[in-house]
Design a protein around this motif. Structure first.
Motif, PDB file in Angstrom:
ATOM      1  N   ALA A 131       0.835  -1.201   0.000  1.00  0.00           N
ATOM      2  CA  ALA A 131       0.000   0.000   0.000  1.00  0.00           C
ATOM      3  C   ALA A 131       0.872   1.254   0.000  1.00  0.00           C
ATOM      4  CB  ALA A 131      -0.928  -0.007   1.208  1.00  0.00           C
ATOM      5  N   PHE A 132       1.953   1.231   0.757  1.00  0.00           N
ATOM      6  CA  PHE A 132       2.877   2.369   0.768  1.00  0.00           C
ATOM      7  C   PHE A 132       3.588   2.511  -0.579  1.00  0.00           C
ATOM      8  CE2 PHE A 132       2.158   2.631   5.236  1.00  0.00           C
ATOM      9  CZ  PHE A 132       2.549   3.911   5.601  1.00  0.00           C
ATOM     10  N   LEU A 133       3.955   1.399  -1.183  1.00  0.00           N
ATOM     11  CA  LEU A 133       4.634   1.445  -2.476  1.00  0.00           C
ATOM     12  C   LEU A 133       3.709   1.999  -3.558  1.00  0.00           C
ATOM     13  CD1 LEU A 133       6.527  -1.977  -2.369  1.00  0.00           C
ATOM     14  CD2 LEU A 133       7.508   0.305  -2.063  1.00  0.00           C
ATOM     15  N   GLU A 134       2.437   1.657  -3.492  1.00  0.00           N
ATOM     16  CA  GLU A 134       1.481   2.159  -4.478  1.00  0.00           C
ATOM     17  C   GLU A 134       1.248   3.659  -4.326  1.00  0.00           C
ATOM     18  OE1 GLU A 134      -2.127  -0.061  -4.409  1.00  0.00           O
ATOM     19  OE2 GLU A 134      -1.160  -1.974  -4.912  1.00  0.00           O
ATOM     20  N   GLU A 135       1.234   4.133  -3.088  1.00  0.00           N
ATOM     21  CA  GLU A 135       0.999   5.557  -2.838  1.00  0.00           C
ATOM     22  C   GLU A 135       2.235   6.406  -3.124  1.00  0.00           C
ATOM     23  OE1 GLU A 135      -1.606   7.435  -1.867  1.00  0.00           O
ATOM     24  OE2 GLU A 135      -2.981   5.743  -1.969  1.00  0.00           O
ATOM     25  N   ASN A 136       3.405   5.778  -3.092  1.00  0.00           N
ATOM     26  CA  ASN A 136       4.668   6.504  -3.261  1.00  0.00           C
ATOM     27  C   ASN A 136       5.496   5.792  -4.327  1.00  0.00           C
ATOM     28  OD1 ASN A 136       4.709   8.423  -0.640  1.00  0.00           O
ATOM     29  ND2 ASN A 136       3.906   6.418  -0.052  1.00  0.00           N
TER      30      ASN A 136
END
Length: 210
Positions: free
Chosen positions: A153-158
Motif C-alpha cells: 500500500a505504501f509502495l502504491e501511494e509513493n
C-alpha cells in the motif's frame, strides 16, 4: 601491574559508552508508528494524551534514525545544544508527544551532526514527503492483514519508494511500524540487511483510528 591491565580492559568500553562521532553515518531510517497499536500496547496504560480520540492519530513519526550500512550510532557526542521545551512541543502534532521528540533527539538526533532545530525540520520534511495510505485512516474495524499488503500500500501511494526500502514490523500480533529508508537528502534507497527484517507473522492486526 593488575591495575594497569584493568585500565586497559575498561578503556575501550568507556570510549564506546560516550557515543559515536556525530555526522558519521550512511543513511536514514524513518520509522512510522501506527498509533492505535502503540496505544493498545503501551499508551493506554500510561494514560498518554496521544491516545485521546480528539487527536485522530494514524501513522505518527517515531523517529528519523541515522543508520550505518550495518548497525546504527546512538547517543553521539555533539557540540550542538539540546532542544528547548518549545522545540520538542512543536513536534507533538506528528510525533504524539514532546517527550518522544526529546528522546529521539537524545538518542538519534545528536548523531546527525545537525542542530536540534535542523534535525526536527528534517524529520518533519521526511514525514511529509511520504504519503500515508488514506485507506488505513478509514478502517471501520480491526482488520487482520499480511504485512506485505501494508508494505505494498505504501509502495502504491509513493511510486519513488523501493520494495527493498520499506519494511513492516509487528509486536504482540499488531502492526507496530512501517520503516522507510532514505538517503541523507531524503531520496528513497534500499535498506541495509539488518533493517530489511520484516515481520515474520503471516497476518497482523491493524486497529482503526480512534
Amino acid at each position: 601491574m593488575w591495575r594497569y591491565l584493568a585500565l586497559l580492559l575498561v578503556w575501550p568500553f568507556a570510549a564506546i559508552a560516550e557515543g559515536e562521532r556525530a555526522g558519521d553515518f550512511d543513511y536514514y531510517v524513518m520509522a512510522l508508528s501506527w498509533s492505535p497499536s502503540w496505544c493498545a500496547l503501551e499508551g493506554d496504560a500510561r494514560n498518554s494524551d496521544q491516545c485521546d480520540a480528539r487527536h485522530d492519530h494514524g501513522f505518527t513519526l517515531h523517529g528519523l534514525w541515522p543508520q550505518y550500512d550495518d548497525g546504527y550510532p546512538s547517543y553521539c557526542r555533539t557540540t550542538e545544544k539540546d532542544p528547548s521545551r518549545t522545540q520538542t512541543a512543536e513536534m507533538t502534532d506528528i510525533m504524539g508527544s514532546g517527550g518522544l521528540a526529546w528522546h529521539q533527539w537524545e538518542k538519534h538526533g545528536r548523531c546527525t551532526g545537525l542542530s536540534a532545530s535542523d534535525y526536527f525540520d528534517l524529520s518533519r520534511a521526511a514525514y511529509e514527503s511520504i504519503k500515508r495510505p488514506e485507506v488505513f485512516r478509514k478502517l471501520p474495524r480491526t482488520f487482520s492483514l499480511p504485512p506485505k499488503v501494508i508494505e505494498e500500500a505504501f509502495l502504491e501511494e509513493n511510486d519513488t519508494l523501493l520494495g527493498a526500502g520499506v519494511t513492516v514490523t509487528c509486536k504482540s500480533g499488531l502492526l507496530a511500524e512501517v520503516r522507510i529508508c532514505l538517503e541523507k537528502d531524503l531520496s528513497p534507497r534500499i535498506c541495509g540487511r539488518d533493517v530489511q527484517q520484516d515481520c515474520s507473522s503471516k497476518a497482523i492486526e491493524m486497529d482503526p483510528i480512534r
